[in-house]
Design an enzyme around this catalytic site. Structure first.
Site, PDB file in Angstrom:
ATOM      1  N   SER A 133      67.788  62.791  96.352  1.00  0.00           N
ATOM      2  CA  SER A 133      68.917  63.398  95.642  1.00  0.00           C
ATOM      3  C   SER A 133      70.108  63.428  96.581  1.00  0.00           C
ATOM      4  O   SER A 133      69.948  63.411  97.816  1.00  0.00           O
ATOM      5  CB  SER A 133      68.566  64.833  95.222  1.00  0.00           C
ATOM      6  OG  SER A 133      69.706  65.558  94.820  1.00  0.00           O
ATOM      7  N   TYR A 146      65.588  73.373  97.007  1.00  0.00           N
ATOM      8  CA  TYR A 146      65.598  72.013  96.452  1.00  0.00           C
ATOM      9  C   TYR A 146      66.160  71.025  97.465  1.00  0.00           C
ATOM     10  O   TYR A 146      65.598  69.939  97.678  1.00  0.00           O
ATOM     11  CB  TYR A 146      66.425  72.003  95.167  1.00  0.00           C
ATOM     12  CG  TYR A 146      66.472  70.648  94.488  1.00  0.00           C
ATOM     13  CD1 TYR A 146      65.376  70.167  93.791  1.00  0.00           C
ATOM     14  CD2 TYR A 146      67.628  69.866  94.541  1.00  0.00           C
ATOM     15  CE1 TYR A 146      65.413  68.933  93.169  1.00  0.00           C
ATOM     16  CE2 TYR A 146      67.672  68.628  93.920  1.00  0.00           C
ATOM     17  CZ  TYR A 146      66.568  68.172  93.227  1.00  0.00           C
ATOM     18  OH  TYR A 146      66.615  66.941  92.612  1.00  0.00           O
TER      19      TYR A 146
END
Length: 249
Positions: A133, A146
């Site tokens: 990501s 995350y």
């Protein structure tokens, strides 16, 4: 026919990659904790005239992963797509939240690599594609746990690429910005009243300088290239696919 194993392919990006690879002639194996969702993806692959099967697998559980891979005759490509999200800074991230994300997003990738790499070495090579990501590279508000997990995915990508480059195993990762998946719709529906949802969706879309979220099919197109022989000279690379977030914000 290559066997391409895709984790967490019951919806969203994973499903789009499965359909794209199946339509291209690969045999797709969906590893999914929710077997019913996995079977829906299998149906979508078959509708695209592809070959696919689904296996129930919890990537965070080493025994579950080992059992799933033991049923496979070959592993030509592995897509580590399974992952979960969490919203919160370090103060709002409980130890339970932290462990839950680490279990799936980090240990899950490790378990699948640990199972797949020996098979690829025995077969004479293979391809790994990890789903990271932009959170692995940028400071994003309220994404503490995350971001930690996706940073680990990026590091694992580089390590595997370095360790196995001489054994015909390529390893890359994709770093998307926000992609419009069922998770995004569910998050908005759960956390905002109906009157605010359209505005929230527009705000989330506008975060990308290009003015919208990505589509799962766009991520699948990049994945298809990196899994193909056209990308045979590419390893140890992270690909931003982010609507301009990394360079233009």
């Amino acid at each position: 026919m290559r066997t391409v194993v895709i984790t967490g392919a019951g919806s969203g990006i994973g499903r789009a990659i499965a359909v794209r690879q199946g339509a291209a002639g690969d045999r797709v194996v969906v590893l999914e904790r929710d077997l019913a969702a996995g079977e829906e993806t299998v149906a979508a692959v078959r509708a695209a005239e592809g070959v696919a099967d689904a296996m129930q697998c919890d990537v965070g559980d080493a025994d579950s992963v080992a059992a799933a891979f033991a049923r496979l005759e070959r592993v030509d490509a592995l897509v580590n797509n399974a992952g979960i999200a969490h919203v919160g800074n370090v103060e709002k991230t409980s130890p339970e939240d932290f462990d839950r994300l680490f279990r799936v997003n980090v240990r899950g990738v490790y378990h699948c690599l640990h199972a797949a790499i020996p098979r690829m070495r025995f077969q004479g090579g293979g391809v790994v594609l990890n789903m990271a990501s932009i959170a692995a590279k940028l400071g994003i508000r309220d994404r503490f746990a995350y971001s930690m997990t996706k940073g680990a995915v990026l590091s694992m990508t580089l390590s595997v690429a370095r360790d196995y480059v001489a054994e015909n195993i390529r390893c890359n990762c994709i770093c998307p910005a926000r992609v419009h998946t069922p998770f995004v719709d569910g998050y908005i529906a759960k956390n905002y009243p109906e009157a605010e949802r359209r505005q929230v969706f527009e705000t989330l879309s506008a975060y990308q300088p290009i003015g919208r979220m990505g589509r799962p099919e766009e991520i699948a197109a990049l994945a298809h290239f990196l899994l193909s022989e056209e990308a045979a000279f590419i390893t140890g690379v992270s690909y931003d696919i982010d609507g301009g977030v990394t360079q233009l914000r």
